[in-house]
Design an enzyme around this catalytic site. Structure first.
Site, PDB file in Angstrom:
ATOM      1  N   ASN A   1      -6.066  12.328   0.479  1.00  0.00           N
ATOM      2  CA  ASN A   1      -5.236  11.536   1.380  1.00  0.00           C
ATOM      3  C   ASN A   1      -6.143  10.668   2.227  1.00  0.00           C
ATOM      4  O   ASN A   1      -7.371  10.758   2.161  1.00  0.00           O
ATOM      5  CB  ASN A   1      -4.354  12.447   2.251  1.00  0.00           C
ATOM      6  CG  ASN A   1      -3.232  11.655   2.935  1.00  0.00           C
ATOM      7  OD1 ASN A   1      -2.517  10.895   2.293  1.00  0.00           O
ATOM      8  ND2 ASN A   1      -3.106  11.835   4.246  1.00  0.00           N
TER       9      ASN A   1
ATOM     10  N   ARG B   1      -6.332   0.236  -8.022  1.00  0.00           N
ATOM     11  CA  ARG B   1      -6.936   1.170  -7.050  1.00  0.00           C
ATOM     12  C   ARG B   1      -7.080   2.513  -7.760  1.00  0.00           C
ATOM     13  O   ARG B   1      -6.221   2.904  -8.559  1.00  0.00           O
ATOM     14  CB  ARG B   1      -6.073   1.343  -5.777  1.00  0.00           C
ATOM     15  CG  ARG B   1      -6.075   0.143  -4.847  1.00  0.00           C
ATOM     16  CD  ARG B   1      -5.267   0.412  -3.570  1.00  0.00           C
ATOM     17  NE  ARG B   1      -6.022   1.197  -2.579  1.00  0.00           N
ATOM     18  CZ  ARG B   1      -5.485   1.657  -1.448  1.00  0.00           C
ATOM     19  NH1 ARG B   1      -4.187   1.454  -1.188  1.00  0.00           N
ATOM     20  NH2 ARG B   1      -6.225   2.337  -0.595  1.00  0.00           N
TER      21      ARG B   1
ATOM     22  N   GLN C   1      -3.505   2.122   9.780  1.00  0.00           N
ATOM     23  CA  GLN C   1      -2.145   2.262   9.252  1.00  0.00           C
ATOM     24  C   GLN C   1      -1.234   2.968  10.257  1.00  0.00           C
ATOM     25  O   GLN C   1      -0.045   2.651  10.361  1.00  0.00           O
ATOM     26  CB  GLN C   1      -2.146   3.047   7.924  1.00  0.00           C
ATOM     27  CG  GLN C   1      -2.689   2.291   6.722  1.00  0.00           C
ATOM     28  CD  GLN C   1      -4.168   2.520   6.501  1.00  0.00           C
ATOM     29  OE1 GLN C   1      -4.922   2.745   7.464  1.00  0.00           O
ATOM     30  NE2 GLN C   1      -4.617   2.459   5.251  1.00  0.00           N
TER      31      GLN C   1
ATOM     32  N   ASP D   1      -2.281  10.985  -1.842  1.00  0.00           N
ATOM     33  CA  ASP D   1      -2.475   9.994  -2.900  1.00  0.00           C
ATOM     34  C   ASP D   1      -2.691  10.653  -4.248  1.00  0.00           C
ATOM     35  O   ASP D   1      -2.519  10.012  -5.289  1.00  0.00           O
ATOM     36  CB  ASP D   1      -3.653   9.090  -2.557  1.00  0.00           C
ATOM     37  CG  ASP D   1      -3.325   8.228  -1.349  1.00  0.00           C
ATOM     38  OD1 ASP D   1      -3.395   8.760  -0.209  1.00  0.00           O
ATOM     39  OD2 ASP D   1      -2.953   7.055  -1.541  1.00  0.00           O
TER      40      ASP D   1
ATOM     41  N   ARG E   1       0.841  -1.184   0.000  1.00  0.00           N
ATOM     42  CA  ARG E   1       0.000   0.000   0.000  1.00  0.00           C
ATOM     43  C   ARG E   1       0.881   1.240   0.000  1.00  0.00           C
ATOM     44  O   ARG E   1       2.089   1.149   0.008  1.00  0.00           O
ATOM     45  CB  ARG E   1      -0.896  -0.014   1.228  1.00  0.00           C
ATOM     46  CG  ARG E   1      -0.154  -0.344   2.554  1.00  0.00           C
ATOM     47  CD  ARG E   1      -0.741   0.272   3.769  1.00  0.00           C
ATOM     48  NE  ARG E   1      -0.662   1.704   3.726  1.00  0.00           N
ATOM     49  CZ  ARG E   1       0.441   2.418   3.968  1.00  0.00           C
ATOM     50  NH1 ARG E   1       1.581   1.791   4.272  1.00  0.00           N
ATOM     51  NH2 ARG E   1       0.410   3.724   3.897  1.00  0.00           N
ATOM     52  N   GLY E   2       0.220   2.393  -0.068  1.00  0.00           N
ATOM     53  CA  GLY E   2       0.981   3.637  -0.117  1.00  0.00           C
ATOM     54  C   GLY E   2       1.113   4.086  -1.550  1.00  0.00           C
ATOM     55  O   GLY E   2       1.529   3.290  -2.414  1.00  0.00           O
TER      56      GLY E   2
HETATM   57  C1  LIG Z   1       3.122   8.238   0.972  1.00  0.00           C
HETATM   58  S1  LIG Z   1       1.750   7.187   0.929  1.00  0.00           S
HETATM   59  C2  LIG Z   1       0.445   8.266   0.653  1.00  0.00           C
HETATM   60  C3  LIG Z   1      -0.837   7.765   1.211  1.00  0.00           C
HETATM   61  O1  LIG Z   1      -1.149   6.357   0.940  1.00  0.00           O
HETATM   62  C4  LIG Z   1      -1.924   5.870   2.053  1.00  0.00           C
HETATM   63  O2  LIG Z   1      -3.109   5.245   1.636  1.00  0.00           O
HETATM   64  P1  LIG Z   1      -3.267   3.621   1.751  1.00  0.00           P
HETATM   65  O3  LIG Z   1      -2.760   3.220   3.105  1.00  0.00           O
HETATM   66  O4  LIG Z   1      -4.760   3.396   1.554  1.00  0.00           O
HETATM   67  O5  LIG Z   1      -2.437   3.083   0.619  1.00  0.00           O
HETATM   68  C5  LIG Z   1      -2.248   7.094   2.841  1.00  0.00           C
HETATM   69  O6  LIG Z   1      -3.308   7.829   2.261  1.00  0.00           O
HETATM   70  C6  LIG Z   1      -0.945   7.836   2.704  1.00  0.00           C
HETATM   71  O7  LIG Z   1      -0.987   9.101   3.229  1.00  0.00           O
END
Ligand SMILES: CSC[C@H]1O[C@H](OP(=O)(O)O)[C@H](O)[C@@H]1O
Length: 339
Positions: free
Chosen positions: A237, A86, A186, A227, A49-50
């Site tokens: 985000n 996604r 997270q 994001d 993720r990320g």
């Molecule tokens: C630097 S990662 C940016 C962003 O990604 C995360 O979303 P997810 O855990 O659903 O992939 C989160 O929004 C982070 O801030």
């Protein structure tokens, strides 16, 4: 493709492995990933993720498939499937589009080098953001952050967490308030794991505690990732970021977004145009992870579960990118279209 080693993804001896973030922090389990179906499933389940990391993971997988001998047409089909895994993090589309352009111009043989470049570029982008951002943070700062934006979300040290780590590396005293970040935790699972590994002083809080901390004057600055950043500076985000921005604005706490240029979408005019991923009701009806699964809501309870929300540019103090720190005036002047 050469060996590429990062905290949460590695390409080693011709095989791709993903650190299963669904099992963190209590289990560190590497999963082999050798097909689009596997990578897409891992992305959808947030095992990887990320925003930056999912783009890099998808690109490494596509390069791996090219080395397995898939034809250009077969690779194009898999690239389009990966691109749609996604909808919100534009890094996924940006990375796959760069791979598709390479496929068009150089054929399958060019994909490994392109994926290597994307990986190594992200490591460098993280270091650049960290350097620019750390200059803004005073000795003794109390920083609040949301979700996870470190080496579990990028190929490098991270975005907002990269800044936090750089502040520590500069010898400044700091403390980090870590939003647990419901529903998938997270912050509570991943950022705490990263803070401990980095040796950074931190305290875990529930998301609904941030406001009273700011009211008590215990937060000096908020740092979050993103994001997708629209051309006017609005950004998507992790859900809960918008409410943090509103509270920070009310309490006059500086609020910064930290992201590489690969998170900027100049074709997206404003936050209303950012697609927001809607996720499973089960994530809100209870919780699951390495500790098992528990549901506390009655069966079939209706749920609203957007994975992200949009923060308007008007609530942002500054945008910390890999090319520098940008003010609201620079953003309003259209600088994001010139990167
Ligand atoms: C630097 S990662 C940016 C962003 O990604 C995360 O979303 P997810 O855990 O659903 O992939 C989160 O929004 C982070 O801030």
């Amino acid at each position: 493709m050469k060996d590429l080693l990062a905290t949460s993804i590695k390409y080693q001896h011709g095989a791709l492995y993903v650190l299963d973030q669904h099992q963190l922090p209590h289990q560190e389990q590497w999963l082999p990933c050798d097909s689009s179906d596997a990578m897409i499933a891992m992305i959808k389940k947030l095992q990887i993720r990320g925003a930056p990391l999912i783009g890099i993971g998808a690109s490494l997988l596509l390069a791996h498939l090219s080395e397995q001998g898939l034809t250009a047409d077969e690779l194009h089909t898999q690239a389009e499937r990966l691109r749609a895994a996604r909808p919100t993090a534009v890094n996924l589309m940006n990375c796959i589009d760069r791979m598709l352009a390479t496929l068009e111009n150089e054929g399958p043989a060019g994909l490994s080098r392109c994926a290597e470049q994307l990986f190594e570029e992200d490591v460098d982008l993280c270091n650049r953001m960290a350097g620019f951002g750390a200059e803004l943070i005073s000795d003794g700062a109390n920083i609040l952050t949301h979700c996870n934006t470190g080496s579990l979300a990028t190929a490098g040290v991270g975005t907002a967490i990269g800044v936090i780590n750089a502040v520590k590396q500069q010898g400044k005293q700091l403390h980090v308030w870590v939003d647990e970040t419901r529903p998938l935790l997270q912050g509570g699972r991943l950022t705490t794991w990263e803070m401990a590994r980095l040796g950074i002083s931190h305290t875990l809080i529930c998301d609904n505690m941030a406001a009273s901390l700011m009211a008590q004057g215990k937060v000096d600055v908020v740092l979050v990732g993103s994001d997708r950043i629209a051309a006017n500076g609005d950004f998507a985000n992790k859900v809960g970021t918008y409410s943090l921005a509103v509270i920070a604005h009310h309490h006059k706490v500086p609020f910064y977004v930290v992201a590489p240029y690969t998170t900027v979408d100049p074709e997206c005019p404003d936050g209303k145009a950012i697609p927001i991923e809607q996720r499973s009701p089960a994530e809100v009806q209870g919780v699951s992870g390495s500790f098992g699964e528990v549901n506390w809501a009655p069966d079939h309870t209706p749920v609203y579960n957007p994975a992200f929300d949009v923060t308007p540019a008007a609530l942002v103090t500054g945008w910390i990118l890999d090319t520098g720190v940008y003010s609201p005036e620079q953003i309003a002047a259209g600088v994001l279209k010139t990167l």
